[in-house]
Write a protein that holds these residues in place. Structure first.
Motif, PDB file in Angstrom:
ATOM      1  N   LYS A 171      21.224 123.756  60.013  1.00 36.49           N
ATOM      2  CA  LYS A 171      21.889 122.948  58.978  1.00 36.49           C
ATOM      3  C   LYS A 171      22.986 122.055  59.576  1.00 36.49           C
ATOM      4  CE  LYS A 171      21.089 126.334  55.276  1.00 36.49           C
ATOM      5  NZ  LYS A 171      21.726 127.165  54.219  1.00 36.49           N
ATOM      6  N   ALA A 172      22.683 121.502  60.720  1.00 43.15           N
ATOM      7  CA  ALA A 172      23.642 120.636  61.404  1.00 43.15           C
ATOM      8  C   ALA A 172      22.880 119.585  62.196  1.00 43.15           C
ATOM      9  CB  ALA A 172      24.540 121.451  62.333  1.00 43.15           C
ATOM     10  N   ALA A 173      23.572 118.493  62.510  1.00 44.02           N
ATOM     11  CA  ALA A 173      22.955 117.423  63.286  1.00 44.02           C
ATOM     12  C   ALA A 173      23.997 116.767  64.176  1.00 44.02           C
ATOM     13  CB  ALA A 173      22.331 116.379  62.361  1.00 44.02           C
ATOM     14  N   VAL A 174      23.608 116.516  65.406  1.00 38.35           N
ATOM     15  CA  VAL A 174      24.449 115.780  66.348  1.00 38.35           C
ATOM     16  C   VAL A 174      23.775 114.440  66.621  1.00 38.35           C
ATOM     17  CG1 VAL A 174      25.458 115.711  68.645  1.00 38.35           C
ATOM     18  CG2 VAL A 174      25.310 117.892  67.413  1.00 38.35           C
ATOM     19  N   THR A 175      24.468 113.352  66.314  1.00 40.98           N
ATOM     20  CA  THR A 175      23.965 112.007  66.582  1.00 40.98           C
ATOM     21  C   THR A 175      24.682 111.481  67.812  1.00 40.98           C
ATOM     22  OG1 THR A 175      23.646 111.649  64.205  1.00 40.98           O
ATOM     23  CG2 THR A 175      23.615 109.702  65.625  1.00 40.98           C
ATOM     24  N   PRO A 176      23.997 111.348  68.942  1.00 35.42           N
ATOM     25  CA  PRO A 176      24.685 110.967  70.181  1.00 35.42           C
ATOM     26  C   PRO A 176      24.869 109.465  70.339  1.00 35.42           C
ATOM     27  CG  PRO A 176      22.386 111.425  70.641  1.00 35.42           C
ATOM     28  CD  PRO A 176      22.582 111.684  69.168  1.00 35.42           C
ATOM     29  N   ALA A 177      25.945 109.094  71.001  1.00 39.99           N
ATOM     30  CA  ALA A 177      26.146 107.738  71.521  1.00 39.99           C
ATOM     31  C   ALA A 177      26.402 107.892  73.012  1.00 39.99           C
ATOM     32  CB  ALA A 177      27.308 107.045  70.819  1.00 39.99           C
ATOM     33  N   PHE A 178      25.419 108.528  73.683  1.00 38.14           N
ATOM     34  CA  PHE A 178      25.465 108.723  75.122  1.00 38.14           C
ATOM     35  C   PHE A 178      24.895 107.471  75.787  1.00 38.14           C
ATOM     36  CE2 PHE A 178      24.720 113.555  74.284  1.00 38.14           C
ATOM     37  CZ  PHE A 178      25.968 113.644  73.696  1.00 38.14           C
ATOM     38  N   VAL A 179      24.848 107.471  77.084  1.00 40.08           N
ATOM     39  CA  VAL A 179      24.377 106.277  77.790  1.00 40.08           C
ATOM     40  C   VAL A 179      22.947 105.918  77.408  1.00 40.08           C
ATOM     41  CG1 VAL A 179      23.600 107.568  79.837  1.00 40.08           C
ATOM     42  CG2 VAL A 179      24.266 105.162  80.048  1.00 40.08           C
ATOM     43  N   GLY A 180      22.136 106.903  77.067  1.00 44.30           N
ATOM     44  CA  GLY A 180      20.763 106.619  76.683  1.00 44.30           C
ATOM     45  C   GLY A 180      20.629 105.851  75.395  1.00 44.30           C
ATOM     46  N   GLN A 181      21.613 105.994  74.506  1.00 41.95           N
ATOM     47  CA  GLN A 181      21.623 105.256  73.248  1.00 41.95           C
ATOM     48  C   GLN A 181      22.567 104.059  73.293  1.00 41.95           C
ATOM     49  OE1 GLN A 181      22.523 108.725  73.253  1.00 41.95           O
ATOM     50  NE2 GLN A 181      20.354 109.233  73.109  1.00 41.95           N
ATOM     51  N   PHE A 182      23.568 104.128  74.151  1.00 41.75           N
ATOM     52  CA  PHE A 182      24.664 103.162  74.193  1.00 41.75           C
ATOM     53  C   PHE A 182      24.889 102.757  75.655  1.00 41.75           C
ATOM     54  CE2 PHE A 182      29.400 102.716  72.693  1.00 41.75           C
ATOM     55  CZ  PHE A 182      29.277 101.338  72.741  1.00 41.75           C
ATOM     56  N   PRO A 183      24.059 101.865  76.206  1.00 42.63           N
ATOM     57  CA  PRO A 183      24.087 101.558  77.640  1.00 42.63           C
ATOM     58  C   PRO A 183      25.423 101.039  78.155  1.00 42.63           C
ATOM     59  CG  PRO A 183      22.081 100.715  76.619  1.00 42.63           C
ATOM     60  CD  PRO A 183      22.972 101.152  75.502  1.00 42.63           C
ATOM     61  N   ASP A 217      27.424 116.241  61.970  1.00 40.85           N
ATOM     62  CA  ASP A 217      27.299 116.532  60.538  1.00 40.85           C
ATOM     63  C   ASP A 217      26.913 117.993  60.377  1.00 40.85           C
ATOM     64  OD1 ASP A 217      27.244 113.813  58.805  1.00 40.85           O
ATOM     65  OD2 ASP A 217      26.319 113.427  60.753  1.00 40.85           O
ATOM     66  N   ILE A 218      27.667 118.729  59.561  1.00 39.04           N
ATOM     67  CA  ILE A 218      27.363 120.139  59.316  1.00 39.04           C
ATOM     68  C   ILE A 218      27.317 120.372  57.803  1.00 39.04           C
ATOM     69  CG2 ILE A 218      27.907 122.522  59.886  1.00 39.04           C
ATOM     70  CD1 ILE A 218      29.776 121.578  62.037  1.00 39.04           C
ATOM     71  N   ALA A 219      26.154 120.740  57.293  1.00 38.77           N
ATOM     72  CA  ALA A 219      26.014 121.036  55.871  1.00 38.77           C
ATOM     73  C   ALA A 219      26.716 122.345  55.541  1.00 38.77           C
ATOM     74  CB  ALA A 219      24.528 121.117  55.506  1.00 38.77           C
ATOM     75  N   VAL A 220      26.866 122.619  54.253  1.00 34.83           N
ATOM     76  CA  VAL A 220      27.452 123.890  53.826  1.00 34.83           C
ATOM     77  C   VAL A 220      26.610 125.036  54.398  1.00 34.83           C
ATOM     78  CG1 VAL A 220      28.002 125.347  51.846  1.00 34.83           C
ATOM     79  CG2 VAL A 220      28.396 122.877  51.736  1.00 34.83           C
ATOM     80  N   PRO A 256      30.059 119.340  52.680  1.00 34.91           N
ATOM     81  CA  PRO A 256      29.638 118.922  54.014  1.00 34.91           C
ATOM     82  C   PRO A 256      30.832 118.565  54.899  1.00 34.91           C
ATOM     83  CG  PRO A 256      28.249 117.905  52.347  1.00 34.91           C
ATOM     84  CD  PRO A 256      29.378 118.563  51.614  1.00 34.91           C
ATOM     85  N   ALA A 257      30.696 118.829  56.177  1.00 31.99           N
ATOM     86  CA  ALA A 257      31.740 118.507  57.148  1.00 31.99           C
ATOM     87  C   ALA A 257      31.210 117.467  58.126  1.00 31.99           C
ATOM     88  CB  ALA A 257      32.173 119.756  57.899  1.00 31.99           C
ATOM     89  N   VAL A 258      32.119 116.572  58.541  1.00 36.02           N
ATOM     90  CA  VAL A 258      31.765 115.510  59.481  1.00 36.02           C
ATOM     91  C   VAL A 258      32.866 115.420  60.533  1.00 36.02           C
ATOM     92  CG1 VAL A 258      31.239 113.058  59.778  1.00 36.02           C
ATOM     93  CG2 VAL A 258      30.568 114.228  57.660  1.00 36.02           C
ATOM     94  N   ALA A 259      32.468 115.189  61.776  1.00 39.32           N
ATOM     95  CA  ALA A 259      33.437 114.992  62.850  1.00 39.32           C
ATOM     96  C   ALA A 259      32.923 113.920  63.804  1.00 39.32           C
ATOM     97  CB  ALA A 259      33.682 116.290  63.609  1.00 39.32           C
ATOM     98  N   LEU A 260      33.864 113.201  64.396  1.00 34.90           N
ATOM     99  CA  LEU A 260      33.554 112.291  65.496  1.00 34.90           C
ATOM    100  C   LEU A 260      33.960 112.980  66.788  1.00 34.90           C
ATOM    101  CD1 LEU A 260      34.808 108.882  64.053  1.00 34.90           C
ATOM    102  CD2 LEU A 260      32.464 109.758  64.138  1.00 34.90           C
ATOM    103  N   VAL A 261      33.141 112.805  67.813  1.00 33.38           N
ATOM    104  CA  VAL A 261      33.350 113.519  69.066  1.00 33.38           C
ATOM    105  C   VAL A 261      33.419 112.524  70.217  1.00 33.38           C
ATOM    106  CG1 VAL A 261      32.479 115.318  70.582  1.00 33.38           C
ATOM    107  CG2 VAL A 261      32.042 115.457  68.120  1.00 33.38           C
ATOM    108  N   ALA A 262      34.394 112.709  71.086  1.00 37.60           N
ATOM    109  CA  ALA A 262      34.504 111.913  72.312  1.00 37.60           C
ATOM    110  C   ALA A 262      34.240 112.822  73.502  1.00 37.60           C
ATOM    111  CB  ALA A 262      35.889 111.290  72.423  1.00 37.60           C
TER     112      ALA A 262
END
Length: 212
Positions: free
Chosen positions: A68-80, A93-96, A159-165
């Motif tokens: 019940k969670a998802a990580v959307t990456p902006a790593f080099v493979g997605q963000f050159p 994103d983490i659902a209840v 639902p919970a949302v966080a941005l990660v660096a």
């Protein structure tokens, strides 16, 4: 207001400690067609403004899954554009009732900034197995040192949302449960190294898609 005040802190974490890595040239946008190396991707010959921009984190991840969670990456493979800069990002994103199980990022430290909801998070030190945990609310920030086991789960009723660096363009991700039970390592070996019995191992392999 809290978000507006803490975003500069997040950006400072991303930029300041790693600015020295780019002294010899302004940037090295990844040429993804040529393959990654220990030093990063080779530089792309022709770049545009689009190489330094990524819209993917604006879209909520799909949490209709086992954890019940998802990580959307902006790593080099997605963000050159982050190639060679010692930085990357992601959206969590983490659902209840959702959880990001124990995992590690072998190639980067992590800074997590909560933008919505409540997240319970923690990490385990490698030297003494001491656990450091906090309940994080909107506007809170927590750091997870490179390579240490850590977790996050939704501690609220929404639902919970966080941005990660991350302190690297390709931080890597290894989920402990999946590493143990979503592979073809023979059950007898898993039982030996985890002290779990045969029924428990086979149940977890069945849930996570492992074999053997």
């Amino acid at each position: 207001m809290a978000n507006a005040m803490l975003l500069p802190v997040l950006l400072s974490f991303l930029i300041l400690p790693f600015s020295a890595l780019a002294l010899t040239q302004d940037f090295c946008v990844a040429d993804l067609s040529r393959g990654d190396t220990p030093a990063g991707y080779p530089c792309k010959a022709h770049v545009s403004a689009g190489d330094f921009y990524y819209h993917g984190l604006a879209v909520a991840g799909n949490t209709s899954n086992l954890i019940k969670a998802a990580v959307t990456p902006a790593f080099v493979g997605q963000f050159p554009g982050v190639n060679g800069l010692g930085i990357s990002a992601a959206r969590l994103d983490i659902a209840v009732g959702g959880v990001v199980p124990l995992h590690t990022h072998p190639a980067a430290s992590e800074l997590l900034f909560v933008t919505q909801g409540t997240i319970l998070a923690g990490f385990i030190s490698s030297s003494s197995n001491t656990v450091y945990t906090k309940t994080l609310y909107k506007g809170d920030v927590m750091v997870f040192p490179q390579g240490l086991l850590h977790y996050q789960y939704n501690g609220g009723g929404s639902p919970a949302v966080a941005l990660v660096a991350f302190s690297g363009p390709n931080p890597g991700l290894q989920l402990t449960d999946y590493a143990l039970f979503a592979n073809n390592l023979p059950s007898a070996v898993v039982e030996k190294v985890t002290f779990l019995d045969d029924a428990q191992v086979k149940k977890l392999k069945s849930v996570l898609g492992g074999s053997g």
